[in-house]
Design a protein around this motif. Structure first.
Motif, PDB file in Angstrom:
ATOM      1  N   UNK A  68       0.835  -1.214   0.000  1.00  0.00           N
ATOM      2  CA  UNK A  68       0.000   0.000   0.000  1.00  0.00           C
ATOM      3  C   UNK A  68       0.868   1.261   0.000  1.00  0.00           C
ATOM      4  N   UNK A  69       0.367   2.341  -0.584  1.00  0.00           N
ATOM      5  CA  UNK A  69       1.166   3.578  -0.712  1.00  0.00           C
ATOM      6  C   UNK A  69       1.798   4.036   0.598  1.00  0.00           C
ATOM      7  N   UNK A  70       1.032   3.967   1.705  1.00  0.00           N
ATOM      8  CA  UNK A  70       1.529   4.524   2.963  1.00  0.00           C
ATOM      9  C   UNK A  70       2.686   3.719   3.547  1.00  0.00           C
ATOM     10  N   UNK A  74       7.599   6.593   0.212  1.00  0.00           N
ATOM     11  CA  UNK A  74       7.974   7.449  -0.910  1.00  0.00           C
ATOM     12  C   UNK A  74       7.071   8.670  -0.858  1.00  0.00           C
ATOM     13  N   UNK A  76       5.052  11.849  -3.050  1.00  0.00           N
ATOM     14  CA  UNK A  76       4.439  12.077  -4.352  1.00  0.00           C
ATOM     15  C   UNK A  76       3.993  13.534  -4.434  1.00  0.00           C
ATOM     16  N   UNK A  95       2.437  17.578   8.048  1.00  0.00           N
ATOM     17  CA  UNK A  95       1.388  16.562   7.994  1.00  0.00           C
ATOM     18  C   UNK A  95       1.941  15.120   7.999  1.00  0.00           C
ATOM     19  N   UNK A  96       2.847  14.846   7.049  1.00  0.00           N
ATOM     20  CA  UNK A  96       3.345  13.481   6.887  1.00  0.00           C
ATOM     21  C   UNK A  96       4.040  12.952   8.131  1.00  0.00           C
ATOM     22  N   UNK A  98       3.660  14.042  11.232  1.00  0.00           N
ATOM     23  CA  UNK A  98       2.717  13.920  12.352  1.00  0.00           C
ATOM     24  C   UNK A  98       1.867  12.662  12.206  1.00  0.00           C
ATOM     25  N   UNK A  99       1.447  12.376  10.970  1.00  0.00           N
ATOM     26  CA  UNK A  99       0.643  11.175  10.726  1.00  0.00           C
ATOM     27  C   UNK A  99       1.420   9.928  11.151  1.00  0.00           C
ATOM     28  N   UNK A 100       2.717   9.940  10.865  1.00  0.00           N
ATOM     29  CA  UNK A 100       3.543   8.770  11.199  1.00  0.00           C
ATOM     30  C   UNK A 100       4.051   8.812  12.635  1.00  0.00           C
ATOM     31  N   UNK A 143       6.582  19.806   2.023  1.00  0.00           N
ATOM     32  CA  UNK A 143       5.748  18.782   2.656  1.00  0.00           C
ATOM     33  C   UNK A 143       6.246  17.374   2.299  1.00  0.00           C
ATOM     34  N   UNK A 144       6.659  17.220   1.045  1.00  0.00           N
ATOM     35  CA  UNK A 144       7.170  15.910   0.611  1.00  0.00           C
ATOM     36  C   UNK A 144       8.539  15.622   1.229  1.00  0.00           C
ATOM     37  N   UNK A 147       9.127  14.462   5.016  1.00  0.00           N
ATOM     38  CA  UNK A 147       8.865  13.057   5.396  1.00  0.00           C
ATOM     39  C   UNK A 147      10.107  12.175   5.221  1.00  0.00           C
TER      40      UNK A 147
ATOM     41  N   UNK B 164      -2.241   9.520   1.374  1.00  0.00           N
ATOM     42  CA  UNK B 164      -1.753   8.133   1.514  1.00  0.00           C
ATOM     43  C   UNK B 164      -0.226   8.104   1.449  1.00  0.00           C
ATOM     44  N   UNK B 165       0.352   8.866   0.517  1.00  0.00           N
ATOM     45  CA  UNK B 165       1.812   8.876   0.401  1.00  0.00           C
ATOM     46  C   UNK B 165       2.481   9.620   1.540  1.00  0.00           C
ATOM     47  N   UNK B 166       1.683  10.399   2.249  1.00  0.00           N
ATOM     48  CA  UNK B 166       2.236  11.071   3.424  1.00  0.00           C
ATOM     49  C   UNK B 166       2.055  10.203   4.664  1.00  0.00           C
ATOM     50  N   UNK B 167       1.566   8.993   4.467  1.00  0.00           N
ATOM     51  CA  UNK B 167       1.533   8.033   5.574  1.00  0.00           C
ATOM     52  C   UNK B 167       0.157   7.641   6.080  1.00  0.00           C
ATOM     53  N   UNK B 168      -0.906   8.178   5.487  1.00  0.00           N
ATOM     54  CA  UNK B 168      -2.256   7.857   5.975  1.00  0.00           C
ATOM     55  C   UNK B 168      -2.729   6.512   5.408  1.00  0.00           C
ATOM     56  N   UNK B 169      -3.421   5.750   6.240  1.00  0.00           N
ATOM     57  CA  UNK B 169      -4.143   4.572   5.743  1.00  0.00           C
ATOM     58  C   UNK B 169      -5.366   5.096   4.989  1.00  0.00           C
ATOM     59  N   UNK B 176      -8.675  12.353   8.150  1.00  0.00           N
ATOM     60  CA  UNK B 176      -7.865  13.568   8.309  1.00  0.00           C
ATOM     61  C   UNK B 176      -8.018  14.551   7.149  1.00  0.00           C
TER      62      UNK B 176
END
Lengths: 368, 261
Positions: A68-70, A74, A76, A95-96, A98-100, A143-144, A147, B164-169, B176
């Motif tokens: 899956x992308x997450x 990588x 995008x 964002x990225x 914090x999500x992780x 933002x990219x 991460x 999704x690429x920033x880490x979200x399911x 979010x």
């Protein structure tokens, strides 16, 4: 870093031909091709956004074909940047991470990257709606990058910007990518953008990867006529006869640097920038001296180009042969040409043109 | 049609629409009977009970409907499957149907064997307050699915892909990014659904009846008071219902305008 083997992906009725690709760590690979060639489909397949019918994708030693992308780690960056309008500039950039849940060192990373991109002053903005196109692109890039992705994928990310802003941003991006040692795949249809930033260029035409090489080599050695036409190479002619290191176009014989290994119909191209106007008796050049007449002058993009109609009976020195007048060669005029030949380079003036053998690329009409 | 005539055409339409609604409200407020003053009736016990019942049942029904409408609308907006248009049309049926038909259908549901089991072992719906809630829920759900689906369809899926690429399911991206970005649609959907619920008469009266001080919502109370020629009381409730609708819709618009800025 990235290894792609026999990848077949689709988007509706469009289906890519099997793609094999290797991208090294820290390399910036540009996917280049005309509209509808499959660049974005390939990029989205690498990202896991398109159905994959065959093949495998390995990123950083890890098979990610169905990951899956997450979980690919990588980043995008699409053309429309897709900044989140409900978040502030800072929240978008963070964002990225914090999500992780990666909060350690986040503030320092953000500060370093926004400083490099020259957008530190934007951090306090409560929303992203007021950002200009260039600012939005920089925020999306930040933002990219924040991460710390293993690979950054960019889809025509700077194409919508004004030329001068795009140029500046491309150089800024390239410098940052090299500084961070980041592997990146960048999709564009612009030859200029590709040549400006790429370590290597992968040319896609008609749903297939046709050629993969450095920018210099791509322009010197196009794989076939489709690539040459897409690259808009100068002085493109069908080769009438090929005899060792001698090629004849429209009755004009040219000496090549080496005998090309081409089976079947062949074409040649010669960069207008490499062709030179010379004095007929110039001792410095002995091969491919062709007599002709200036058929016209073109002044575009700050360069002057002369179109030289090669004489039908142009008996050049060395390898130059007699032409039948069908061959018109484009030659970029330099300050040197004007110094040597005077200022009266006008239509109708007889001239002698030198085609350096190394400037001539010979390639097949089609390849498998 | 010239520019001037086109402007006249638009003005006529706007004027007629506004006049119609203003007239409906004005005649209610303008009615002042000597014995049947509508404003005096608003303080009476049975009126307050109807208001209280209407407010909590419609809010509960609309809230439950929102919980179901969000995933339904999102699935319809994002998934491409065979028969999607059929499902889409099916979910619109309660909007078109007369509410009485929905009430009859609900009675039949609770007369069936599984329905009877629910009636006896879980909760009683027919001629009971839960019947009001379920009738309002059905009406509200269809309305909310319609509004929310339009909101989700308007949102470019690219935002979710980037998330999704920033880490979200997939759920993380939905939670979010999608939901916050569709906040205006969520509020609009809820309010439209709630308005449909609080204003319902047909479905409510069919399944829950019109038992005074028990299943008497505002519209039911208006009808009952009109039947017994208590015009002032009926109008008092009508004015109240109109005011509630006007205030809620105005608040939603102000909220929406602020979000846009």
């Amino acid at each position: 870093m990235i290894s792609v083997r026999g990848l077949v992906a689709s988007s509706g009725p469009f289906r890519l031909r099997p793609v094999d690709l290797e991208v090294g760590a820290g390399e910036l690979l540009v996917l280049l091709g005309p509209a509808g060639a499959g660049k974005t489909v390939l990029l989205e397949a690498l990202l896991g956004m398109r159905p994959i019918h065959a093949g495998a994708i390995v990123i950083d030693g890890r098979a990610v074909t169905t990951t899956p992308p997450e979980q690919r780690h990588v980043a995008y960056m699409p053309q429309d940047v897709a900044l989140f309008p409900h978040l502030s500039v800072r929240a978008n950039i963070e964002f990225g991470r914090r999500v992780r849940g990666q909060h350690a060192g986040l503030a320092a990373d953000v500060d370093r990257i926004v400083e490099s991109l020259g957008i530190a002053r934007l951090l306090a903005r409560p929303g992203v709606r007021s950002l200009s196109g260039g600012e939005a692109q920089r925020v999306a890039l930040a933002r990219a990058l924040v991460t710390r992705p293993r690979v950054l994928f960019l889809d025509e990310s700077f194409s919508a910007l004004d030329a001068h802003i795009r140029q500046r941003l491309l150089h800024q991006f390239r410098a940052l990518q090299q500084e961070l040692g980041l592997t990146a795949i960048y999709v564009t249809h612009s030859l200029g953008e590709a040549a400006a930033v790429a370590d290597r260029i992968a040319v896609l035409i008609d749903a297939g990867l046709v050629q993969l090489s450095t920018p210099e080599r791509l322009f010197r050695e196009p794989r076939d006529l489709r690539v040459a036409r897409f690259l808009q190479l100068d002085n493109l002619y069908a080769v009438g006869a090929l005899d060792g290191a001698q090629a004849t176009i429209g009755g004009v014989r040219l000496t090549l640097a080496a005998a090309p290994a081409v089976a079947g119909p062949a074409w040649l191209a010669a960069s207008a920038g490499d062709l030179m106007l010379v004095h007929p008796g110039d001792p410095a050049v002995a091969t491919n001296l062709l007599r002709g007449t200036i058929a016209g002058l073109d002044r575009r993009h700050g360069h002057s180009r002369a179109r030289i109609a090669v004489d039908a009976d142009a008996g050049g020195g060395g390898g130059g042969g007699g032409g039948d007048g069908d061959v018109v060669l484009e030659c970029e005029l330099t300050a040197r040409d004007r110094l040597v030949l005077g200022d009266d380079l006008t239509a109708g003036r007889p001239v002698t043109i030198h085609v350096p053998p190394a400037a001539v690329a010979v390639f097949p009409e089609v390849t498998a | 049609m010239g520019r001037r005539w086109f402007s006249v055409y638009l003005l006529c339409g706007l004027g007629l629409a506004v006049t119609t609604v203003v007239a409906i409200i004005a005649v209610q407020i303008g009615y002042v009977g000597d014995e049947d003053n509508p404003f005096r009736a608003l303080g009476e016990r049975d009126v307050l009970a109807a208001v209280k019942l209407s407010l909590w049942t419609s809010t509960l029904a609309a809230s439950l409907a929102l919980v179901v409408a969000v995933p339904t609308a999102y699935a319809l907006a994002r998934w491409r499957f065979r028969g999607r248009f059929l499902v889409d049309a099916l979910l619109d049926v309660p909007i078109v149907l007369s509410p009485i038909v929905i009430g009859i259908s609900l009675i039949l549901v609770f007369r069936s064997t599984p329905g009877q089991w629910i009636e006896h072992h879980v909760v009683r719906f027919v001629f009971e307050v839960p019947g009001i809630v379920i009738a309002q829920f059905v009406l509200s759900l269809a309305m909310q699915v319609r509004v929310l689906k339009a909101g989700f369809e308007d949102l470019d899926p690219r935002f979710e892909q980037v998330a999704r690429f920033l880490g979200c399911t997939p759920f993380g991206a939905f939670w979010r990014v999608t939901l916050p970005m569709c906040r205006a649609s969520l509020v609009a959907g809820f309010v439209m659904g709630w308005s449909r619920a609080i204003g319902d008469f047909g479905a409510t009266v069919t399944i829950a009846g019109s038992v005074a001080n028990k299943t008497e919502t505002i519209p039911v109370a208006i009808y009952n008071n009109l039947s017994t020629v208590k015009i002032g009381k009926a109008l008092g409730l009508a004015i109240l219902l109109t005011m509630i609708a006007f205030v809620v819709l105005t608040v939603v618009r102000v909220f929406g305008a602020r979000r846009e800025r």
